[in-house]
Scaffold this active site. Structure first.
Site, short mmCIF file in Angstrom:
data_model
loop_
_atom_site.label_atom_id
_atom_site.label_comp_id
_atom_site.label_asym_id
_atom_site.label_seq_id
_atom_site.Cartn_x
_atom_site.Cartn_y
_atom_site.Cartn_z
CG ASN A 137 36.72 17.87 31.81
OD1 ASN A 137 36.23 16.91 32.39
ND2 ASN A 137 36.89 19.05 32.40
CG PHE A 395 46.67 19.77 34.92
CD1 PHE A 395 47.18 21.04 35.11
CD2 PHE A 395 46.98 18.79 35.85
CE1 PHE A 395 47.97 21.34 36.21
CE2 PHE A 395 47.77 19.07 36.95
CZ PHE A 395 48.27 20.35 37.13
CB CYS A 396 41.05 19.61 31.00
SG CYS A 396 40.94 21.29 30.47
CG ASN A 397 42.58 13.90 34.39
OD1 ASN A 397 41.68 13.36 35.05
ND2 ASN A 397 43.51 13.21 33.79
#
Ligand SMILES: Cc1ncc(COP(=O)(O)O)c(C=O)c1O
Length: 467
Positions: A137, A395-397
């Site tokens: 992100n 996972f912020c993806n």
């Protein structure tokens, strides 16, 4: 044989080079004993690396034996701090084999801080920002700066099952840089979702078409060597705690001086200028790294970065890489072969199922015998009970997550435009609006000091989920 366990024998048969990494077993016993004393199975190395006790001792000794002052001065304690900070800065470049005439190391608070420096300062006007779906992100977030300054933002998709990029589509986009502005291409050297290692030869290809390249190396450098004399990305963000666990709160932007000269910082701060005037309404930026380091740098912890880098060097990337390759391979081989009594597979792996061009994170969802996904939150809860540290979610993806979990653009649009979702959306709201689909996965990541027992411990846990 030291370990006559038939499973270990089978492992060695499949991964015969593993014993060449025995140095890590000694280290694990001497420097990371807290893991085994506490009965921890630590499998979140993509989240954070672990420090050796000697790193703490060395750093502590340094602080205990010297007096360091704020480096923004010239008194003796200030000079002592400056010497150590500059030494650590030089060491970062040396570690990555970066020519100091070509590259500069800027200390930041983490990889996200390094990415924000690029995003807020890149001359996006009339240019393009090209990036892969597979990105953290903090790389996605740069698109907001690009939008603000009128750049065209384009995402390159990735595809299941391997979650790699379609090269023809990438080549097409790279061949069409904006002629009226600057062009930035961003991708991760290693995905924090699927652990895919995207090709480093894209850098040269992009350069040939006039793109600047931002290579997010945060997930790559903990277990793979990045040689900046071989590949020449323009901007490389990293977080040191991911490499060697200590200290947290420090990262770097390693940048090519030529590319750095294009950046225009949106403000000035203490430490970033040579002269600033109130009445004259004027300021002059400092040269080099100082222009990008706002305020007082973390001068007491920066020397611990050099200690950490030396720790990695004392083991060597060849050893670390082989260790991670073998254990990841064994983890994948075994997870894939686990079947319920009716023959249905226990897991679906998002990403490559061989060790070719991938790192040590294995991201999966678990399924029951009726092919129904087991909620990742339940898996995390059960793993917690077994003292296994793993990671769940996306996972912020989000780009990789949406592809893996097959959440379409239409579904997302419907969800985001529902009444009440204009400005606020909680994770639970999101879950209920993409009803029936998983909103996350389980990531098991192997790292520098993982051993065979850690992986076996996790595999035993996974077997417990079989019908
Ligand atoms: C590939 C990648 N990029 C960037 C980041 C951001 O790192 P930090 O949270 O340390 O800023 C991470 C963290 O997980 C990552 O894995």
């Amino acid at each position: 044989m030291a370990n006559p366990d038939p499973e270990f024998v089978a492992f060695l048969k499949s991964y015969p080079a593993y014993p060449t990494t025995h140095l890590i077993d000694d280290l694990r016993a001497n420097e990371y004993a807290r893991l085994d004393i506490g009965g921890h199975i630590y499998l979140d190395y993509t989240g954070g690396g672990l420090y050796a006790e000697s790193q703490l001792r060395r750093h502590n000794k340094l602080l205990a034996e010297h007096v360091f002052g704020n480096p923004h001065s010239s008194n003796p304690t200030s000079q002592a701090a400056t010497i150590l900070v500059e030494h650590a800065r030089d060491y970062v470049l040396k570690f990555f084999n970066a020519d100091p005439d070509e590259y500069l190391a800027i200390f930041t608070s983490n990889a996200s801080g390094a990415l924000k420096l690029v995003g807020e300062s890149y001359p996006f006007s009339k240019g393009r920002y090209l990036l892969t779906f597979d990105n953290h992100n903090s790389v996605n977030g740069i698109r907001e700066f690009a939008h603000l300054r009128g750049a065209e933002v384009t995402y390159i998709p990735i595809a299941l099952p391997d979650m790699r990029v379609d090269a023809s589509q990438l080549n097409r986009e790279l061949g069409q840089p904006s002629k009226r502005g600057h062009n930035l291409f961003a991708y991760p050297a290693q995905s924090n979702f699927s652990s895919v290692q995207h090709p480093l030869d894209w850098i040269e290809k992009a350069h040939k078409h006039g793109w600047d390249v931002l290579l997010d190396a945060a997930a790559f450098v903990p277990t793979s060597k990045l040689d900046l004399n071989v590949v020449k990305p323009d901007f490389v963000p990293i977080s040191f705690y991911k490499m060697f666990g200590y200290p947290t709160g420090l990262g770097a932007l390693i940048a090519r001086k030529e590319a750095l000269a294009k950046l225009h910082r949106p403000w000035f701060a203490g430490g970033t200028i040579t002269v600033a005037s109130v009445q004259g309404d004027k300021y002059y930026m400092a040269n080099g790294a100082s222009a990008f380091e706002d305020g007082t740098i973390d001068y007491l912890n920066i020397p611990a970065v050099e200690i950490g880098l030396k720790h990695v060097e004392s083991i060597g990337y060849d050893v670390i890489h082989e260790r991670v390759r073998a254990l990841t391979g064994w983890l994948l081989d075994n997870l894939i072969s686990m079947k319920h009594s009716n023959g249905m597979p226990l897991v679906y792996v998002y990403g490559p199922t061989t060790t070719d061009q991938r790192g040590g994170a294995v991201t999966v969802n678990f399924y029951d015998p009726d092919k129904k996904a087991l909620d990742h939150r339940l898996i995390e809860h059960q793993a917690n009970e077994a003292n296994i540290s793993l990671r769940t979610g996306c996972f912020c993806n989000p780009g990789a997550g949406e592809v893996a979990l097959e959440i379409s653009r239409v579904e997302l649009d419907v969800c985001f435009t529902q009444p009440g979702h204009e400005d606020r959306l909680t994770v639970d709201d999101f879950r209920s609006c993409i009803d029936g689909k998983s909103t996350g996965a389980v990531r098991i990541s192997v790292g520098m000091v993982t051993n065979f027992n850690d992986v076996q411990g996790f595999l035993a846990f996974a077997r417990g989920l079989l019908s």
